[in-house]
Design an enzyme around this catalytic site. Structure first.
Site, PDB file in Angstrom:
ATOM      1  N   GLY A 172       0.868  -0.514  -0.284  1.00 37.51           N
ATOM      2  CA  GLY A 172       0.146   0.298   0.350  1.00 37.51           C
ATOM      3  C   GLY A 172       1.121   1.027   0.372  1.00 37.51           C
ATOM      4  N   ARG A 195       1.007  -5.354  -5.154  1.00 41.15           N
ATOM      5  CA  ARG A 195       1.113  -6.124  -4.281  1.00 41.15           C
ATOM      6  C   ARG A 195       1.336  -7.301  -5.335  1.00 41.15           C
ATOM      7  NH1 ARG A 195      -0.503  -3.924   0.826  1.00 41.15           N
ATOM      8  NH2 ARG A 195      -2.392  -2.922   1.051  1.00 41.15           N
ATOM      9  N   ASP A 218       5.664  -4.813   6.279  1.00 36.74           N
ATOM     10  CA  ASP A 218       6.460  -6.392   6.268  1.00 36.74           C
ATOM     11  C   ASP A 218       6.266  -7.409   4.173  1.00 36.74           C
ATOM     12  OD1 ASP A 218       7.359  -6.495   8.652  1.00 36.74           O
ATOM     13  OD2 ASP A 218       5.272  -6.862   9.496  1.00 36.74           O
ATOM     14  N   THR A 274       4.616   2.711   5.420  1.00 36.75           N
ATOM     15  CA  THR A 274       2.702   1.990   5.857  1.00 36.75           C
ATOM     16  C   THR A 274       2.436   2.860   6.954  1.00 36.75           C
ATOM     17  OG1 THR A 274       1.497  -0.053   6.753  1.00 36.75           O
ATOM     18  CG2 THR A 274       3.646   0.243   7.259  1.00 36.75           C
ATOM     19  N   ASP A 288       0.054   1.915   8.964  1.00 35.17           N
ATOM     20  CA  ASP A 288      -0.425   0.877   9.178  1.00 35.17           C
ATOM     21  C   ASP A 288       0.641   0.983  11.038  1.00 35.17           C
ATOM     22  OD1 ASP A 288      -1.803   0.430   7.805  1.00 35.17           O
ATOM     23  OD2 ASP A 288      -1.807  -1.844   7.263  1.00 35.17           O
ATOM     24  N   ASP A 323       3.185  -1.075  11.355  1.00 32.86           N
ATOM     25  CA  ASP A 323       3.091  -2.354  11.992  1.00 32.86           C
ATOM     26  C   ASP A 323       3.633  -3.301  11.504  1.00 32.86           C
ATOM     27  OD1 ASP A 323       2.345  -1.928   8.866  1.00 32.86           O
ATOM     28  OD2 ASP A 323       0.894  -4.037   9.611  1.00 32.86           O
ATOM     29  N   ARG A 378      -5.458  -2.171   8.678  1.00 32.79           N
ATOM     30  CA  ARG A 378      -5.695  -3.678   9.208  1.00 32.79           C
ATOM     31  C   ARG A 378      -5.348  -4.412  10.329  1.00 32.79           C
ATOM     32  NH1 ARG A 378      -3.853  -6.309   3.978  1.00 32.79           N
ATOM     33  NH2 ARG A 378      -2.175  -4.448   3.635  1.00 32.79           N
TER      34      ARG A 378
END
Ligand code: F6P
Length: 352
Positions: free
Chosen positions: A28, A89, A120, A142, A144, A146, A188
């Site tokens: 993303g 992706r 990741d 990202t 996120d 994360d 997510r």
């Protein structure tokens, strides 16, 4: 002659004698990716390394989709959202066949290393490529936030600010009509965005995928308590991960289902707003531009100084490097002290 070249490279800070590096963005998109691309290109130029932009993520390596990046290609992209290299992706890169194609392209282009900007998933692809002999360095980007090996990922700050602007606007109309609002934010399976946004907008409740959730206790009770102290509108922030994997029970699959249940419980029909991809766009914030510039610079430095196969990260505000394999084992979770802050500022009793 070659001695002379080596000497010049040493002066420039390229002791490994790296000639050509590829750079790509994958997964993303995130605001600040362009700032990272620019930093990689400019840092390469400074060290006498040629930089090739690989387009559309790992697919670009499979399909030989590339553009040579000179200084002028990255002029004025620092402030632009999205990614000028496009992103994807890649399903094909997940296959051995796809990766073999990618290695062939690397050889054909004469790439000594690849810098991959993403999350990741991107780094798992990078690890596989490095195992096939292509040196890889990762830069975490990202919205996120994360990525386990880095406190911070490029794009998170801008996405928080975008979501906050949207929620502030929502609040104007919610408060005028004395309504209840459920706002779904991205992330997510991680709740970083939801928690930061929730604290920053003074939400009535925030639902995170990291917590075991109880509909009454975590959603209905805070709304009732807010009503009791005189509030006439209620802002609930829901992380998109909350409804994934049926965390709220079998019958709640979306934030809209959650809204219907709220109506049953308190008799107010909430408005449901899914911020969605709006959160990924926009000009990167100062923080994202600055971190992206430092990470891009440090990624090139790692390659030039002979430390490939690492992921660049931040720790206590400093740039760090972790071997990709170790980095992918590292975990980071939402700090629950922040959740306590949220509860305390709503004058609710923390759960402990
Ligand atoms: O990982 C970034 C992210 O925006 C997540 O927050 C979200 O779940 C996902 O990507 C959406 O992906 P896509 O744009 O492919 O729908």
């Amino acid at each position: 002659m070659s001695e002379e070249i080596t000497r010049i490279e040493d002066i420039r800070g390229n002791p490994s004698g790296i000639r050509r590096v590829g750079v790509l963005t994958s997964g993303g998109d995130a605001p600040g990716m362009n700032a990272a691309v620019r930093a990689v290109v400019r840092a390469c130029i400074t060290r006498g390394i040629e930089c090739v932009g690989i387009r559309r993520g790992w697919n670009g390596l499979i399909n030989s989709d590339f553009v040579v990046m000179h200084g002028q290609e990255v002029s004025h992209i620092l402030s632009r959202g999205g990614t000028v290299l496009y992103t994807a992706r890649s399903e094909e890169f997940m296959t051995e066949e796809g990766r073999r194609h990618a290695v062939r392209t690397c050889r054909l282009l004469g790439l000594d290393a690849v810098i991959a900007i993403g999350g990741d998933g991107t780094f798992r692809g990078g690890l596989e490529l490095s195992r096939l002999g292509v040196p890889v360095v990762g830069i975490p980007a990202t919205i996120d936030n994360d990525v386990g090996c880095s406190n911070y990922t490029i794009g998170f700050d801008t996405a928080c600010n975008t979501a906050i602007t949207c929620v502030d606007r929502l609040r104007d109309t919610m408060s005028s009509h004395e309504r209840c609002s459920l706002v779904e934010v991205m992330g997510r399976r991680a709740g970083f965005l939801a928690l930061y946004v929730g604290i920053s907008v003074g939400a009535t409740a925030v639902l995170l995928p990291e917590r075991d959730l109880d509909f009454e206790r975590d959603l209905i009770e805070p709304i009732r308590q807010a009503r009791l102290v005189g509030n006439t509108h209620f802002m609930v922030v829901v992380a998109e991960g909350v409804c994934m994997d049926r965390k709220m029970g079998e019958e709640i699959k979306t934030t809209f289902d959650l809204g219907a249940k709220v109506q049953e419980a308190i008799g107010i029909k909430p408005t449901v707003t899914v911020l969605g991809h709006l959160q990924r766009g926009g000009k990167p914030s100062a923080r994202d531009r600055e971190v992206a510039s430092r990470m891009g610079y440090c990624a090139v430095r790692a390659i030039a100084e002979g430390r490939p196969n690492v992921i660049i990260g931040t720790s206590a505000g400093k740039i760090v490097e972790h071997p990709i394999e170790d980095a992918l084992q590292m975990n980071k979770s939402v700090q629950m002290e922040r959740y306590e802050v949220l509860e305390a500022l709503q004058n609710r009793v923390p759960r402990g």
